[in-house]
Design a protein around this motif. Structure first.
Motif, PDB file in Angstrom:
ATOM      1  N   LYS A  76       0.831  -1.195   0.000  1.00 27.50           N
ATOM      2  CA  LYS A  76       0.000   0.000   0.000  1.00 27.50           C
ATOM      3  C   LYS A  76       0.871   1.252   0.000  1.00 27.50           C
ATOM      4  O   LYS A  76       1.915   1.305   0.648  1.00 27.50           O
ATOM      5  N   VAL A  77       0.425   2.230  -0.735  1.00 27.92           N
ATOM      6  CA  VAL A  77       0.977   3.575  -0.677  1.00 27.92           C
ATOM      7  C   VAL A  77      -0.072   4.457  -0.011  1.00 27.92           C
ATOM      8  O   VAL A  77      -1.269   4.326  -0.301  1.00 27.92           O
ATOM      9  N   ALA A  78       0.350   5.342   0.850  1.00 31.21           N
ATOM     10  CA  ALA A  78      -0.587   6.201   1.588  1.00 31.21           C
ATOM     11  C   ALA A  78      -1.113   7.290   0.669  1.00 31.21           C
ATOM     12  O   ALA A  78      -0.775   8.473   0.788  1.00 31.21           O
ATOM     13  N   MET A  79      -1.946   6.867  -0.276  1.00 25.59           N
ATOM     14  CA  MET A  79      -2.465   7.771  -1.300  1.00 25.59           C
ATOM     15  C   MET A  79      -3.892   7.370  -1.628  1.00 25.59           C
ATOM     16  O   MET A  79      -4.233   6.189  -1.612  1.00 25.59           O
ATOM     17  N   GLN A  80      -4.725   8.347  -1.920  1.00 21.80           N
ATOM     18  CA  GLN A  80      -6.102   8.081  -2.346  1.00 21.80           C
ATOM     19  C   GLN A  80      -6.461   9.025  -3.493  1.00 21.80           C
ATOM     20  O   GLN A  80      -6.308  10.241  -3.347  1.00 21.80           O
ATOM     21  N   PRO A  81      -6.938   8.458  -4.626  1.00 26.34           N
ATOM     22  CA  PRO A  81      -7.000   7.043  -5.006  1.00 26.34           C
ATOM     23  C   PRO A  81      -5.600   6.515  -5.329  1.00 26.34           C
ATOM     24  O   PRO A  81      -4.654   7.271  -5.461  1.00 26.34           O
ATOM     25  N   GLY A  82      -5.499   5.190  -5.518  1.00 22.29           N
ATOM     26  CA  GLY A  82      -4.258   4.591  -5.974  1.00 22.29           C
ATOM     27  C   GLY A  82      -3.428   3.954  -4.888  1.00 22.29           C
ATOM     28  O   GLY A  82      -2.215   3.806  -5.064  1.00 22.29           O
ATOM     29  N   GLY A  83      -4.052   3.535  -3.788  1.00 24.75           N
ATOM     30  CA  GLY A  83      -3.292   2.948  -2.697  1.00 24.75           C
ATOM     31  C   GLY A  83      -2.574   1.657  -3.033  1.00 24.75           C
ATOM     32  O   GLY A  83      -1.367   1.527  -2.787  1.00 24.75           O
ATOM     33  N   PRO A  84      -3.236   0.648  -3.613  1.00 27.62           N
ATOM     34  CA  PRO A  84      -2.550  -0.625  -3.904  1.00 27.62           C
ATOM     35  C   PRO A  84      -1.552  -0.445  -5.053  1.00 27.62           C
ATOM     36  O   PRO A  84      -1.888   0.088  -6.109  1.00 27.62           O
ATOM     37  N   GLN A  85      -0.312  -0.878  -4.832  1.00 27.75           N
ATOM     38  CA  GLN A  85       0.726  -0.742  -5.853  1.00 27.75           C
ATOM     39  C   GLN A  85       1.623  -1.970  -5.818  1.00 27.75           C
ATOM     40  O   GLN A  85       1.727  -2.671  -4.814  1.00 27.75           O
ATOM     41  N   GLY A  86       2.288  -2.226  -6.946  1.00 30.49           N
ATOM     42  CA  GLY A  86       3.286  -3.280  -7.027  1.00 30.49           C
ATOM     43  C   GLY A  86       4.538  -2.765  -7.702  1.00 30.49           C
ATOM     44  O   GLY A  86       4.474  -1.873  -8.561  1.00 30.49           O
ATOM     45  N   LEU A  87       5.677  -3.323  -7.328  1.00 30.65           N
ATOM     46  CA  LEU A  87       6.932  -2.793  -7.828  1.00 30.65           C
ATOM     47  C   LEU A  87       8.028  -3.848  -7.664  1.00 30.65           C
ATOM     48  O   LEU A  87       8.098  -4.516  -6.632  1.00 30.65           O
ATOM     49  N   GLY A  88       8.866  -4.007  -8.671  1.00 31.28           N
ATOM     50  CA  GLY A  88       9.990  -4.901  -8.507  1.00 31.28           C
ATOM     51  C   GLY A  88      10.543  -5.398  -9.821  1.00 31.28           C
ATOM     52  O   GLY A  88       9.976  -5.168 -10.897  1.00 31.28           O
ATOM     53  N   ALA A  89      11.662  -6.095  -9.728  1.00 31.22           N
ATOM     54  CA  ALA A  89      12.306  -6.713 -10.881  1.00 31.22           C
ATOM     55  C   ALA A  89      11.850  -8.160 -10.951  1.00 31.22           C
ATOM     56  O   ALA A  89      12.145  -8.953 -10.055  1.00 31.22           O
TER      57      ALA A  89
END
Length: 434
Positions: free
Chosen positions: A302-315
């Motif tokens: 989760k990112v502390a943002m609204q809208p757009g909280g669920p996020q994914g990131l990586g190699a």
């Protein structure tokens, strides 16, 4: 990403760090592309090397004005009360070869036409007496009578400085001089400058190639018939346009809510640099992107943002074609507003900086037209419209209200720890209508 929500700034830094090796490789001269300067082919690209002029620009001394080419010395005695009158000489039009100037004459010369050899100044036509060409052009009725009648004269009521309204050969560029340095983005003026020097091809930086993968059983392409429970896919259209505007090349793919289908879609695009996904990143029962890519190395949270909280990131280590590769993955939520705002916050600045563009939106502060509330533990981003008085009218916060976003002129930012703001309070706004 940790189990605790990260801030938007922390997640933006993580995206930048993840993509840095890819963008560094693209900046390598070995990846540069040679493009032909045909209309539309190079617009928006960034030069990878300096471009030198193959010719002198302009290639000949020419006139800045429609007027008369003269020797300044022939008008040395001209005054308002005692004008100098000169016989009209041979006309020089754009595209004509250079001809010799006869001392004591005034040679009609058109804008961009060669200055006759021996003339050193141009008197604009409106300063001559009469203030029009005699016997040539429209006054002569066409090209059948290109020169003035013999012994026709024209008067001048003032002196002229040598070099007046004369554009010297090489005034823009000397042969071998630099037209544009490496790192220049090719816009209208830059492309025109290259064309004026006769440049036909340039080397430009390679663009990142992004695989945009939209996921969801419910999605259908615009134009298809919708069955109950189905919706049209908006993310492919909006994010493709957004990423292309930021300097990327985009390949689009779709996968239903099936992890093997996600991996298969990725495998069909072996030549991409970055994977961007939409949907399937939260904590539901059918989080297909998470199911497919978490085992491959992508972290979700989760990112502390609204809208757009669920996020994914990586190699992610995935099969691409017949070769296993490690490719950076940025996973956005599926809601169209959440996906587009995620791009604005995290990916747009990185892509634009790599493309030689200003990474940030134009920002300023504006007074709220009405009071608003915001989750105190989240950075809220609202769509809004600037009013004529400079205040901002804020729209609803819902992540599904894409039409509200389409009509917005600004994004309104309410930082973490702010639960409510009264009308008149100043907020940071980003212009999205420019």
């Amino acid at each position: 990403m940790t189990s605790n929500p990260t801030t938007p700034a922390e997640h933006a830094d993580a995206v930048s760090t993840l993509l840095a090796p890819v963008l560094e490789r693209l900046a390598d001269e070995a990846r540069a592309e040679l493009v032909t300067l045909t209309p539309g082919a190079a617009a928006g690209r960034v030069l990878s090397v300096d471009v030198l002029s193959p010719i002198t620009v302009p290639p000949f001394t020419n006139s800045q004005m429609d007027g008369y080419a003269v020797r300044a010395a022939d008008l040395a005695s001209a005054t308002a009360d005692s004008p100098v009158r000169l016989r009209i000489g041979e006309t020089s039009a754009a595209g004509d070869a250079v001809h010799a100037h006869i001392a004591g004459t005034a040679a009609p010369v058109m804008t961009g036409a060669p200055i006759p050899s021996g003339a050193d100044a141009v008197v604009p036509i409106e300063l001559a007496d009469p203030p029009r060409f005699i016997g040539i052009g429209n006054d002569a009725g066409g090209d059948d009578q290109p020169e003035s009648p013999a012994d026709t004269t024209v008067g001048f009521h003032a002196t002229v400085e040598p070099g007046a309204f004369v554009r010297e050969a090489g005034a823009d560029l000397a042969e071998g001089s630099m037209i544009l340095p490496a790192g220049t983005r090719l816009g209208p003026a830059q492309l025109g400058s290259l064309a004026s020097a006769g440049v036909t091809e340039v080397r430009v930086c390679a663009r990142p190639v992004v695989l945009l993968l939209s996921t969801g059983h419910e999605l259908r392409a615009p134009g298809d018939a919708l069955q109950p429970g189905q919706i049209y896919d908006a993310n492919t259209a909006s994010l493709t346009a957004a990423m292309e505007e930021a300097g990327a090349m985009v390949h689009c793919a779709f996968a239903p809510d099936d992890a093997p289908a996600v991996l298969d879609a990725i495998a069909q695009h072996p030549d991409i640099d970055v994977i961007v996904t939409t949907g399937g990143v939260s904590a539901g029962a059918f989080e297909v992107v998470r199911d497919a890519l978490e085992p491959a190395g992508v972290r979700f949270g989760k990112v502390a943002m609204q809208p757009g909280g669920p996020q994914g990131l990586g190699a992610a280590r995935v099969l691409m074609g017949e070769v296993e590769r490690v490719v950076p993955v940025i996973a956005f939520p599926g809601n169209p507003v959440s996906a587009l705002l995620s791009f604005e916050m995290f990916l747009r600045p990185v892509l634009r900086a790599a493309a030689g563009l200003a990474p940030s939106r134009r920002m300023h502060r504006a007074a709220l037209a009405e009071a608003l509330s915001s989750p105190q533990d989240k950075h809220q981003i609202r769509r809004g419209r600037l009013r004529a008085d400079g205040s901002v009218e804020v729209g609803a916060p819902g992540s599904h209200l894409l039409h509200d976003y389409a009509r917005a002129t600004v994004l309104v930012h309410v930082p973490i720890s702010v639960a409510a703001l009264p009308a008149g309070a100043e907020v940071e706004v980003w212009r999205i209508d420019e």
